[in-house]
Design an enzyme around this catalytic site. Structure first.
Site, PDB file in Angstrom:
ATOM      1  CE  LYS A 215      -2.363  -1.006   3.712  1.00  0.00           C
ATOM      2  NZ  LYS A 215      -1.758  -2.341   3.987  1.00  0.00           N
TER       3      LYS A 215
ATOM      4  NE  ARG B  35      -4.879   0.769   9.356  1.00  0.00           N
ATOM      5  CZ  ARG B  35      -3.768   0.189   8.907  1.00  0.00           C
ATOM      6  NH1 ARG B  35      -3.841  -0.980   8.314  1.00  0.00           N
ATOM      7  NH2 ARG B  35      -2.603   0.781   9.041  1.00  0.00           N
TER       8      ARG B  35
ATOM      9  NE  ARG C  75       6.435  -3.287   5.516  1.00  0.00           N
ATOM     10  CZ  ARG C  75       5.095  -3.350   5.479  1.00  0.00           C
ATOM     11  NH1 ARG C  75       4.463  -3.067   4.352  1.00  0.00           N
ATOM     12  NH2 ARG C  75       4.415  -3.697   6.547  1.00  0.00           N
TER      13      ARG C  75
ATOM     14  NE  ARG D 279       6.378   0.127   8.944  1.00  0.00           N
ATOM     15  CZ  ARG D 279       5.335   0.243   8.120  1.00  0.00           C
ATOM     16  NH1 ARG D 279       4.732   1.406   7.986  1.00  0.00           N
ATOM     17  NH2 ARG D 279       4.897  -0.794   7.456  1.00  0.00           N
TER      18      ARG D 279
ATOM     19  NE  ARG E 222       1.129  -5.195  11.128  1.00  0.00           N
ATOM     20  CZ  ARG E 222       1.890  -4.632  10.186  1.00  0.00           C
ATOM     21  NH1 ARG E 222       3.102  -5.100   9.945  1.00  0.00           N
ATOM     22  NH2 ARG E 222       1.433  -3.622   9.480  1.00  0.00           N
TER      23      ARG E 222
END
Length: 215
Positions: A13, A88, A127, A160, A171
């Site tokens: 995203k 969300r 990531r 992160r 998640r």
């Protein structure tokens, strides 16, 4: 155009949102960026949600609606925007639809990035993000030109807390329970555009542009 990007963590995203915003010449507005800014500045809101975000949970709906609405009321979003990470859940979507006005007009199109969970876990494991400009990198698919450094500003890249492999199962559970129902909600409004998010960022972006051809 006022667009929303939906998709599970690791679906791209951030990368695709920035590409689309650049293409449309509108701002990319990411709730993750708003939240991280508050956490970094140690605001009351940032202190309130820091532990929740690190654990892979979402910020309270009312807070997110408030800060997103403030951002959308700024002049650069008047001609359109790309929303990344909002809404969300169904409650946020319904609240946002109900509070629409000239300052925050309705969403035009919703792009749903779809990809299998094995690929998501692999992507998030590699990531990295620039803490200064927010650019997202992926060590296998979209690595920086210089290892560990942002291409834009040479800032040291970081992982992160929410991208820790140990948080991914939670998640994904949160995504399936809270965010996935939005696809049906927007499909019923005729706004949903499903896009295959596998492959290179360039391939995915080409599919997004193709999906938007009828706009």
């Amino acid at each position: 155009m006022r667009a929303v990007l939906l998709g599970p963590p690791g679906s791209g995203k951030g990368t695709q949102g920035q590409k689309l915003a650049d293409q449309l010449r509108v701002p990319r507005i990411a709730t993750g960026d708003i939240i991280r800014d508050h956490i970094a500045r140690r605001t009351t809101f940032g202190l309130k949600i820091e532990e929740r975000i690190a654990a892979g949970d979402f910020a309270p709906d009312e807070d997110i609606i408030h800060y997103v609405s403030l951002r959308l009321a700024e002049p650069d979003a008047a001609a359109g925007y790309v929303l990344d990470g909002f809404p969300r859940n169904l409650n946020q979507a319904r609240l946002f639809d109900a509070t629409g006005s000239e300052e925050t007009p309705a969403i035009d199109v919703v792009i749903s990035l779809e990809i299998d969970e094995a690929s998501l876990i692999e992507r998030t494991a590699g990531r990295l993000i620039c803490p200064k400009c927010g650019t997202v990198y992926q060590t296998h698919l979209q690595p920086p030109k210089r290892a560990g450094r942002c291409d834009r500003d040479e800032e040291m890249l970081v992982r992160r807390p929410e991208d820790d492999p140990g948080t991914m199962p939670h998640r994904l559970d949160v995504y399936h329970m809270s965010t996935l129902p939005l696809t049906q909600y927007y499909a019923q409004q005729g706004k949903l555009r499903p896009v295959d998010a596998s492959g290179s960022p360039a391939d995915v972006f080409h599919r997004i542009l193709f999906a938007l051809k009828d706009r």
